[in-house]
Scaffold this motif. Structure first.
Motif, PDB file in Angstrom:
ATOM      1  N   CYS A 168       0.659  53.675 -88.267  1.00  0.00           N
ATOM      2  CA  CYS A 168       1.412  53.345 -89.479  1.00  0.00           C
ATOM      3  C   CYS A 168       1.156  51.906 -89.917  1.00  0.00           C
ATOM      4  O   CYS A 168       1.036  51.623 -91.115  1.00  0.00           O
ATOM      5  N   ILE A 169       1.067  50.984 -88.966  1.00  0.00           N
ATOM      6  CA  ILE A 169       0.751  49.594 -89.300  1.00  0.00           C
ATOM      7  C   ILE A 169      -0.590  49.515 -90.022  1.00  0.00           C
ATOM      8  O   ILE A 169      -0.729  48.871 -91.074  1.00  0.00           O
ATOM      9  N   GLU A 170      -1.592  50.205 -89.477  1.00  0.00           N
ATOM     10  CA  GLU A 170      -2.920  50.133 -90.082  1.00  0.00           C
ATOM     11  C   GLU A 170      -2.994  50.882 -91.403  1.00  0.00           C
ATOM     12  O   GLU A 170      -3.777  50.515 -92.286  1.00  0.00           O
ATOM     13  N   ASN A 171      -2.202  51.921 -91.560  1.00  0.00           N
ATOM     14  CA  ASN A 171      -2.134  52.574 -92.868  1.00  0.00           C
ATOM     15  C   ASN A 171      -1.643  51.593 -93.931  1.00  0.00           C
ATOM     16  O   ASN A 171      -2.130  51.576 -95.064  1.00  0.00           O
ATOM     17  N   VAL A 172      -0.658  50.776 -93.557  1.00  0.00           N
ATOM     18  CA  VAL A 172      -0.103  49.797 -94.493  1.00  0.00           C
ATOM     19  C   VAL A 172      -1.125  48.714 -94.818  1.00  0.00           C
ATOM     20  O   VAL A 172      -1.317  48.348 -95.988  1.00  0.00           O
ATOM     21  N   THR A 173      -1.796  48.171 -93.790  1.00  0.00           N
ATOM     22  CA  THR A 173      -2.802  47.133 -94.068  1.00  0.00           C
ATOM     23  C   THR A 173      -3.964  47.706 -94.875  1.00  0.00           C
ATOM     24  O   THR A 173      -4.517  47.030 -95.743  1.00  0.00           O
TER      25      THR A 173
ATOM     26  N   VAL B 281      -1.191  46.191 -98.477  1.00  0.00           N
ATOM     27  CA  VAL B 281       0.102  45.505 -98.424  1.00  0.00           C
ATOM     28  C   VAL B 281      -0.009  44.419 -97.361  1.00  0.00           C
ATOM     29  O   VAL B 281       0.242  44.650 -96.185  1.00  0.00           O
ATOM     30  N   ARG B 282      -0.412  43.234 -97.787  1.00  0.00           N
ATOM     31  CA  ARG B 282      -0.735  42.160 -96.856  1.00  0.00           C
ATOM     32  C   ARG B 282      -0.151  40.839 -97.344  1.00  0.00           C
ATOM     33  O   ARG B 282      -0.080  40.582 -98.545  1.00  0.00           O
ATOM     34  N   THR B 283       0.221  39.991 -96.391  1.00  0.00           N
ATOM     35  CA  THR B 283       0.755  38.669 -96.692  1.00  0.00           C
ATOM     36  C   THR B 283      -0.378  37.704 -97.045  1.00  0.00           C
ATOM     37  O   THR B 283      -1.555  38.018 -96.845  1.00  0.00           O
ATOM     38  N   PRO B 284      -0.046  36.503 -97.576  1.00  0.00           N
ATOM     39  CA  PRO B 284      -1.079  35.580 -98.047  1.00  0.00           C
ATOM     40  C   PRO B 284      -2.112  35.166 -97.003  1.00  0.00           C
ATOM     41  O   PRO B 284      -3.270  34.917 -97.350  1.00  0.00           O
ATOM     42  N   ASP B 285      -1.727  35.082 -95.730  1.00  0.00           N
ATOM     43  CA  ASP B 285      -2.704  34.685 -94.711  1.00  0.00           C
ATOM     44  C   ASP B 285      -3.828  35.701 -94.572  1.00  0.00           C
ATOM     45  O   ASP B 285      -4.907  35.380 -94.058  1.00  0.00           O
TER      46      ASP B 285
ATOM     47  N   VAL C  88      -0.625  39.287-101.360  1.00  0.00           N
ATOM     48  CA  VAL C  88       0.470  38.617-102.067  1.00  0.00           C
ATOM     49  C   VAL C  88       1.832  39.142-101.620  1.00  0.00           C
ATOM     50  O   VAL C  88       2.865  38.715-102.140  1.00  0.00           O
ATOM     51  N   ALA C  89       1.863  40.054-100.668  1.00  0.00           N
ATOM     52  CA  ALA C  89       3.120  40.672-100.238  1.00  0.00           C
ATOM     53  C   ALA C  89       3.971  39.689 -99.440  1.00  0.00           C
ATOM     54  O   ALA C  89       3.458  38.818 -98.735  1.00  0.00           O
ATOM     55  N   GLU C  90       5.278  39.857 -99.544  1.00  0.00           N
ATOM     56  CA  GLU C  90       6.207  39.075 -98.747  1.00  0.00           C
ATOM     57  C   GLU C  90       6.581  39.847 -97.485  1.00  0.00           C
ATOM     58  O   GLU C  90       6.281  41.037 -97.347  1.00  0.00           O
ATOM     59  N   THR C  91       7.227  39.147 -96.572  1.00  0.00           N
ATOM     60  CA  THR C  91       7.599  39.745 -95.288  1.00  0.00           C
ATOM     61  C   THR C  91       8.397  41.031 -95.491  1.00  0.00           C
ATOM     62  O   THR C  91       8.119  42.059 -94.854  1.00  0.00           O
ATOM     63  N   GLU C  92       9.402  40.984 -96.366  1.00  0.00           N
ATOM     64  CA  GLU C  92      10.247  42.156 -96.590  1.00  0.00           C
ATOM     65  C   GLU C  92       9.458  43.310 -97.192  1.00  0.00           C
ATOM     66  O   GLU C  92       9.729  44.484 -96.881  1.00  0.00           O
ATOM     67  N   GLU C  93       8.492  43.004 -98.029  1.00  0.00           N
ATOM     68  CA  GLU C  93       7.694  44.066 -98.643  1.00  0.00           C
ATOM     69  C   GLU C  93       6.843  44.783 -97.607  1.00  0.00           C
ATOM     70  O   GLU C  93       6.745  46.011 -97.610  1.00  0.00           O
ATOM     71  N   VAL C  94       6.235  44.015 -96.701  1.00  0.00           N
ATOM     72  CA  VAL C  94       5.432  44.621 -95.640  1.00  0.00           C
ATOM     73  C   VAL C  94       6.321  45.459 -94.728  1.00  0.00           C
ATOM     74  O   VAL C  94       5.961  46.575 -94.327  1.00  0.00           O
TER      75      VAL C  94
END
Length: 385
Positions: A329-334, A338-342, A346-352
């Motif tokens: 599931c983590i890799e499906n999201v990445t 859906v990724r943070t700036p690093d 552009v996603a925020e912590t809550e969005e991820v």
């Protein structure tokens, strides 16, 4: 998904700590609770410990009297970070993280590294591609360069002396080396690289080389070699495909694992397990990114390292299938971007976090298969992960 059998329950001690620790640990607990609810095959009970630099500034210590004994009542420890701008780093580290790791005998620090689906590693022009970078770095965690032996005399004088003594015991080296060989044996490639600096450090790290050679005799099925730590940095960048399991001292593996995380995309995705392989004490699980005070309150801290850490905690507790499902599931999201700036997003912590909870619902409840995007329940049940 539900189970008719009695559900195992696990008590987790949560120590969010400092900086972005509370942000990512909160996200991790949200995801773990979601996974447990959807799967219905185990229960998690969290108890929060407010041990942090703020606690230290108020009380004069990080861990209250009896704190270690309280922790021993739990099945695992979920740890965020320690470190504050107004507390010297050596005080915060030695008063909390190392004050837990050493007495609880977390002698095996395990740091898996690979390129997650959807993440482009920074050095794409080199050999460090997703297909080539899949390692486990094992760090000796209780002695060596961080043994805490040494001191200072004549402070402030021109003749001041400061010593930092690296302590290597045969017992400590051998138990860690056996753990490393056993880990390598369980992996598909069965390869181990022993990293030292025994040309210059001719006592303690020659002992490392000698013990490695002796222990290797008990693991004839594991192919192993050894490398000096400076040469290892170039091998990791230029020839990652030659590596699989890596074992090194406390200091060397600390540095190499940060390099490994960066090669895989970001230090924000990297997990850590601090293990007592004897299971006499609860093991501790933490993302490796530290307190990252430059990110506090911005809502952009990468929670993926904490999510991966949570998966490693589940695996250690015996919930291997749940750990596999969480990683998919983590890799499906990445992979969906859906990724943070690093990680260039552009996603925020809550969005991820929210995206991962939705993915858990989709995949683990059986509402989504391969046709829904990403890897789904069908792939997991076929054992393809």
């Amino acid at each position: 998904m539900s189970s008719s059998r009695t559900q195992p329950g696990y008590r987790i001690a949560s120590i969010p700590g400092d900086g972005i620790g509370p942000e990512v640990i909160s996200a991790g607990i949200t995801v773990l609770k979601k996974l447990a609810t959807v799967l219905g095959s185990f229960n998690l009970q969290f108890n929060h410990f407010a041990w942090s630099s703020d606690y230290y500034k108020k009380h004069g210590h990080y861990i209250p009297d009896g704190g270690l004994e309280d922790l021993k009542k739990y099945d695992a420890i979920f740890f965020g970070a320690v470190g504050a701008p107004d507390v010297p780093d050596h005080i915060s580290l030695w008063s909390l993280r190392l004050a837990l790791v050493q007495p609880l005998q977390h002698y095996a620090n395990v740091r898996p590294t690979r390129v997650l689906r959807g993440i482009t590693p920074p050095l794409t022009s080199t050999a460090a591609s997703p297909s080539n970078l899949d390692w486990v770095i094992i760090r000796e965690n209780t002695e060596g360069e961080y043994a805490g032996q040494g001191g200072r005399t004549h402070i402030g004088k021109p003749w001041e002396v400061a010593t930092e003594v690296a302590i290597f015991t045969r017992h400590g080296v051998e138990r860690l080396m056996r753990f490393a060989f056993e880990t390598a044996r369980k992996r598909r490639r069965k390869k181990l690289c022993v990293v030292t600096k025994s040309n210059a450090q001719r006592s303690g790290l020659v002992l490392w080389d000698e013990v490695a050679k002796l222990v290797a005799q008990d693991f004839p099925d594991v192919e192993w070699d050894k490398m000096l730590v400076d040469a290892m940095t170039t091998r990791m960048v230029l020839h990652p495909e030659t590596l699989d399991t890596i074992v090194a001292t406390n200091l060397h593996a600390d540095i190499l694992s940060d390099l490994a995380a960066s090669l895989a995309g970001s230090i924000g995705i990297a997990p850590t397990s601090n293990l007592d392989p004897t299971r006499a004490n609860p093991s501790m699980f933490e993302p490796i990114h530290g307190s990252a005070f430059d990110l506090v309150g911005k809502g952009t801290a990468n929670p993926v390292g904490t999510f991966w850490t949570a998966a490693e905690m589940l695996r250690w507790l015996g919930e291997e299938k749940a750990a596999d499902w969480l990683m998919v599931c983590i890799e499906n999201v990445t992979e969906k971007g859906v990724r943070t700036p690093d990680l260039g997003g552009v996603a925020e912590t809550e969005e991820v976090t929210g995206a991962l909870c939705e993915e858990i619902e989709r995949v683990c409840s059986g509402k989504g298969g391969r046709g829904s995007g990403g890897r789904g329940r069908e792939a997991l049940e076929a054992g393809e992960y």
